[in-house]
Structures are given as structure tokens and as C-alpha cells.
Design a protein around this motif. Sequence first.
Motif, PDB file in Angstrom:
ATOM      1  N   VAL A  38       0.860  -1.186   0.000  1.00 57.10           N
ATOM      2  CA  VAL A  38       0.000   0.000   0.000  1.00 57.10           C
ATOM      3  C   VAL A  38       0.896   1.235   0.000  1.00 57.10           C
ATOM      4  O   VAL A  38       1.919   1.258   0.684  1.00 57.10           O
ATOM      5  N   PRO A  39       0.561   2.266  -0.784  1.00 57.78           N
ATOM      6  CA  PRO A  39       1.406   3.464  -0.824  1.00 57.78           C
ATOM      7  C   PRO A  39       1.137   4.402   0.342  1.00 57.78           C
ATOM      8  O   PRO A  39       0.050   4.391   0.927  1.00 57.78           O
ATOM      9  N   HIS A  40       2.158   5.166   0.702  1.00 60.18           N
ATOM     10  CA  HIS A  40       2.037   6.353   1.565  1.00 60.18           C
ATOM     11  C   HIS A  40       1.888   6.076   3.055  1.00 60.18           C
ATOM     12  O   HIS A  40       2.157   6.975   3.857  1.00 60.18           O
ATOM     13  N   ILE A  41       1.411   4.921   3.493  1.00 60.56           N
ATOM     14  CA  ILE A  41       1.204   4.681   4.919  1.00 60.56           C
ATOM     15  C   ILE A  41       1.788   3.336   5.320  1.00 60.56           C
ATOM     16  O   ILE A  41       2.151   2.512   4.476  1.00 60.56           O
ATOM     17  N   ASP A  42       1.862   3.126   6.608  1.00 57.35           N
ATOM     18  CA  ASP A  42       2.395   1.890   7.190  1.00 57.35           C
ATOM     19  C   ASP A  42       1.218   1.009   7.614  1.00 57.35           C
ATOM     20  O   ASP A  42       0.523   1.335   8.583  1.00 57.35           O
ATOM     21  N   PRO A  43       0.953  -0.109   6.926  1.00 62.41           N
ATOM     22  CA  PRO A  43      -0.210  -0.937   7.280  1.00 62.41           C
ATOM     23  C   PRO A  43      -0.101  -1.604   8.643  1.00 62.41           C
ATOM     24  O   PRO A  43      -1.114  -2.062   9.182  1.00 62.41           O
ATOM     25  N   SER A  44       1.105  -1.660   9.216  1.00 59.66           N
ATOM     26  CA  SER A  44       1.244  -2.258  10.544  1.00 59.66           C
ATOM     27  C   SER A  44       0.815  -1.310  11.650  1.00 59.66           C
ATOM     28  O   SER A  44       0.741  -1.706  12.817  1.00 59.66           O
ATOM     29  N   GLU A  45       0.534  -0.052  11.314  1.00 61.40           N
ATOM     30  CA  GLU A  45       0.199   0.948  12.323  1.00 61.40           C
ATOM     31  C   GLU A  45      -1.186   1.544  12.121  1.00 61.40           C
ATOM     32  O   GLU A  45      -1.487   2.600  12.673  1.00 61.40           O
ATOM     33  N   ILE A  46      -2.040   0.887  11.323  1.00 64.67           N
ATOM     34  CA  ILE A  46      -3.362   1.464  11.062  1.00 64.67           C
ATOM     35  C   ILE A  46      -4.183   1.480  12.339  1.00 64.67           C
ATOM     36  O   ILE A  46      -4.086   0.587  13.175  1.00 64.67           O
ATOM     37  N   ALA A  47      -4.979   2.521  12.475  1.00 63.64           N
ATOM     38  CA  ALA A  47      -5.786   2.667  13.686  1.00 63.64           C
ATOM     39  C   ALA A  47      -7.097   3.351  13.340  1.00 63.64           C
ATOM     40  O   ALA A  47      -7.129   4.326  12.605  1.00 63.64           O
ATOM     41  N   TYR A  48      -8.180   2.832  13.900  1.00 65.44           N
ATOM     42  CA  TYR A  48      -9.483   3.471  13.765  1.00 65.44           C
ATOM     43  C   TYR A  48     -10.332   3.012  14.938  1.00 65.44           C
ATOM     44  O   TYR A  48     -10.778   1.874  14.992  1.00 65.44           O
ATOM     45  N   GLY A  49     -10.506   3.886  15.901  1.00 59.23           N
ATOM     46  CA  GLY A  49     -11.336   3.535  17.041  1.00 59.23           C
ATOM     47  C   GLY A  49     -10.742   2.426  17.882  1.00 59.23           C
ATOM     48  O   GLY A  49      -9.536   2.336  18.071  1.00 59.23           O
ATOM     49  N   SER A  50     -11.611   1.573  18.403  1.00 58.65           N
ATOM     50  CA  SER A  50     -11.168   0.513  19.303  1.00 58.65           C
ATOM     51  C   SER A  50     -12.094  -0.677  19.152  1.00 58.65           C
ATOM     52  O   SER A  50     -12.836  -0.783  18.190  1.00 58.65           O
ATOM     53  N   SER A  51     -12.054  -1.583  20.127  1.00 57.63           N
ATOM     54  CA  SER A  51     -12.887  -2.784  20.174  1.00 57.63           C
ATOM     55  C   SER A  51     -12.732  -3.605  18.902  1.00 57.63           C
ATOM     56  O   SER A  51     -11.626  -3.787  18.406  1.00 57.63           O
ATOM     57  N   ASN A  52     -13.843  -4.074  18.327  1.00 58.55           N
ATOM     58  CA  ASN A  52     -13.783  -4.962  17.169  1.00 58.55           C
ATOM     59  C   ASN A  52     -13.692  -4.219  15.835  1.00 58.55           C
ATOM     60  O   ASN A  52     -13.661  -4.854  14.784  1.00 58.55           O
ATOM     61  N   VAL A  53     -13.674  -2.900  15.869  1.00 60.06           N
ATOM     62  CA  VAL A  53     -13.632  -2.138  14.623  1.00 60.06           C
ATOM     63  C   VAL A  53     -12.197  -2.090  14.133  1.00 60.06           C
ATOM     64  O   VAL A  53     -11.405  -1.252  14.537  1.00 60.06           O
ATOM     65  N   GLN A  54     -11.854  -3.027  13.289  1.00 59.77           N
ATOM     66  CA  GLN A  54     -10.542  -3.079  12.669  1.00 59.77           C
ATOM     67  C   GLN A  54     -10.723  -2.925  11.158  1.00 59.77           C
ATOM     68  O   GLN A  54     -11.813  -2.984  10.637  1.00 59.77           O
ATOM     69  N   GLY A  55      -9.609  -2.718  10.474  1.00 54.08           N
ATOM     70  CA  GLY A  55      -9.663  -2.668   9.030  1.00 54.08           C
ATOM     71  C   GLY A  55     -10.116  -1.346   8.443  1.00 54.08           C
ATOM     72  O   GLY A  55     -10.266  -1.240   7.225  1.00 54.08           O
ATOM     73  N   LEU A  56     -10.323  -0.318   9.287  1.00 53.03           N
ATOM     74  CA  LEU A  56     -10.700   1.010   8.799  1.00 53.03           C
ATOM     75  C   LEU A  56      -9.656   1.996   9.302  1.00 53.03           C
ATOM     76  O   LEU A  56      -9.635   2.344  10.484  1.00 53.03           O
ATOM     77  N   GLU A  57      -8.793   2.442   8.409  1.00 52.50           N
ATOM     78  CA  GLU A  57      -7.743   3.385   8.796  1.00 52.50           C
ATOM     79  C   GLU A  57      -8.290   4.792   8.661  1.00 52.50           C
ATOM     80  O   GLU A  57      -8.613   5.239   7.571  1.00 52.50           O
ATOM     81  N   GLY A  58      -8.432   5.491   9.788  1.00 49.92           N
ATOM     82  CA  GLY A  58      -9.144   6.759   9.802  1.00 49.92           C
ATOM     83  C   GLY A  58      -8.270   7.982   9.801  1.00 49.92           C
ATOM     84  O   GLY A  58      -8.305   8.774  10.743  1.00 49.92           O
ATOM     85  N   ALA A  59      -7.467   8.166   8.740  1.00 50.15           N
ATOM     86  CA  ALA A  59      -6.609   9.347   8.632  1.00 50.15           C
ATOM     87  C   ALA A  59      -5.758   9.517   9.886  1.00 50.15           C
ATOM     88  O   ALA A  59      -5.652  10.604  10.446  1.00 50.15           O
ATOM     89  N   SER A  60      -5.158   8.435  10.347  1.00 45.33           N
ATOM     90  CA  SER A  60      -4.369   8.457  11.576  1.00 45.33           C
ATOM     91  C   SER A  60      -3.015   9.110  11.353  1.00 45.33           C
ATOM     92  O   SER A  60      -2.482   9.129  10.246  1.00 45.33           O
ATOM     93  N   LEU A  61      -2.444   9.647  12.427  1.00 49.61           N
ATOM     94  CA  LEU A  61      -1.118  10.239  12.359  1.00 49.61           C
ATOM     95  C   LEU A  61      -0.065   9.151  12.203  1.00 49.61           C
ATOM     96  O   LEU A  61      -0.222   8.036  12.728  1.00 49.61           O
ATOM     97  N   PRO A  62       1.016   9.417  11.500  1.00 50.64           N
ATOM     98  CA  PRO A  62       2.093   8.429  11.378  1.00 50.64           C
ATOM     99  C   PRO A  62       2.661   8.074  12.754  1.00 50.64           C
ATOM    100  O   PRO A  62       2.790   8.942  13.624  1.00 50.64           O
ATOM    101  N   ALA A  63       2.995   6.809  12.940  1.00 51.36           N
ATOM    102  CA  ALA A  63       3.608   6.385  14.201  1.00 51.36           C
ATOM    103  C   ALA A  63       5.040   6.912  14.268  1.00 51.36           C
ATOM    104  O   ALA A  63       5.778   6.845  13.284  1.00 51.36           O
ATOM    105  N   PRO A  64       5.465   7.445  15.404  1.00 50.77           N
ATOM    106  CA  PRO A  64       6.822   7.987  15.505  1.00 50.77           C
ATOM    107  C   PRO A  64       7.870   6.892  15.614  1.00 50.77           C
ATOM    108  O   PRO A  64       7.582   5.778  16.062  1.00 50.77           O
ATOM    109  N   ARG A  65       9.076   7.209  15.197  1.00 50.20           N
ATOM    110  CA  ARG A  65      10.217   6.325  15.429  1.00 50.20           C
ATOM    111  C   ARG A  65      10.884   6.756  16.735  1.00 50.20           C
ATOM    112  O   ARG A  65      11.197   7.930  16.921  1.00 50.20           O
ATOM    113  N   MET A  66      11.081   5.798  17.625  1.00 47.62           N
ATOM    114  CA  MET A  66      11.670   6.101  18.929  1.00 47.62           C
ATOM    115  C   MET A  66      13.139   5.689  18.943  1.00 47.62           C
ATOM    116  O   MET A  66      13.486   4.591  18.500  1.00 47.62           O
ATOM    117  N   ILE A  67      13.992   6.555  19.457  1.00 45.53           N
ATOM    118  CA  ILE A  67      15.410   6.255  19.648  1.00 45.53           C
ATOM    119  C   ILE A  67      15.762   6.592  21.081  1.00 45.53           C
ATOM    120  O   ILE A  67      15.416   7.671  21.583  1.00 45.53           O
TER     121      ILE A  67
END
Length: 249
Positions: free
Chosen positions: A212-241
Amino acid sequence: MELAEGQDNFELGGRDGTNSVNATVGQPYGTIITPNVIYHEETGKPIVGSNGFYLRNPGEVVGSILPDVTGGFSNTFTYRGISLSALIDFQSGGSFWSETVQNGIANGQFIESVGDNDRGVPKRSPVSEGGGIRADAVFENGEPNTVYLEAQNYLKQLYSLDGLSVYDASYIKLREISLGYNVPSGMLRNLFINGLRVSVFSRNVALLHSNVPHIDPSEIAYGSSNVQGLEGASLPAPRMIGFNINIKL
């Protein structure tokens, strides 16, 4: 396999009434149902009307949130007090809808919306000057589409065709890496400590593979509970050092 008596679908969650994730009898858990283009049976291409716009199916199953397999590998290599550790995880299969990609293309923010069209003219030029976008599609009779649309009008229709923004959720990711060093005890005699280890680490290091272009599919997020599979314009996950210092007294 079954729901309550008289019920063949249960909506787990959705967005704005346009797409949803469902438990549907006879389907895998987490089916994604969205408005989508209609495909021509013989050519396999989307169908457009005489005006050049896609014909729309108000809702169909376009995938499931369930992956075929998930897993990971963790390795640690040591040599003379130096240790290198790495964690790689992966997913194969599964689908998700991306609001980020849909909005980015429809709003003209991503690379897909710029450049030249198939006539060698900038897409954003007026159709009257050779610009515009022609959908790679066919008319209902199977003949190739010949209609060019103004770029803005072509892209705006993506908002009502969520099925075009459903992607494969497979990925391979370097999740974490760390490098550490155990200071030799002989160097600690005058410091009144029995052990010293220093290390540096990084998390969310690199996306090694994605479909998939432009985003990281391992970090998709939309709400909580059983609602998966809908990426809701989430912010990119930060890289921690960071770094660790472990002292043994």
C-alpha cells in the motif's frame, strides 16, 4: 457460521454510513463492505457511463480484515561483550480501507494526482487544452472509455468509491533494533560497581515491505474494540530512539 435467528449480518462498526466491517453469515469474520466501482464481466475493467464517471455499486464485500498468517523473528548476536538484537514482524493477507490514501489522492496531495495524462499533457490542465484524466475503464458495451474528465472532478468521485481505497494489509517490518555493550569488569575496579551495560535502541525502525502506498499498514488505527480494518486518517507512528544504562552494585 450463524447469528441470532433471522439475522444474517451484524455490523461491527463503520464510517459515515459509507463503509463497514461486518460479521456476515457465510463470510469470513470482519468482511469489509463498501461502495465500489462496477466491473465488466468480460474485460475485468471498471465500467463508466457515457459521461466518463464510474458506475457505482452502493455496497459489496471487498475483503476481510483477517490475515492469512502473522508472525515474527527475534535474533540476538553476541561477541566479546557486544550484543546486537533485532525484531522483525510480518503479516500476510488481510485487507483494510485507508482514509489517508483516499483523501490524499482525492485532494490532490499525493503523487497519483499530478503529472501528465496519457496524452502527455498535465492532468490539471483543462480538458479543452488536452488535460484531464481518462479512467482506464470501459463503457457498458465493453468498448474502451474515451471520455476525459477535469482532474478535480475525476478525483472527487473517489470520495464515494471507498472500494478503490481498500488495500492488501501484508507487510514486513523491522520493529526494533538494539546494540549493547557490557563493560569489562577490569575497567570497573575503581568505580565501586560490579557491572555496567550501556545500550542504544530504536523502535518502529523501518517498513521493509508493503503493498500500500504512503502509509504503514502495521500501524493502522481506527477507534477501538472490534472495529478493525478502517484506517481513519491516523497520524504516522513515531520512530523512537533511546539509550539504557544498567548499573549493578
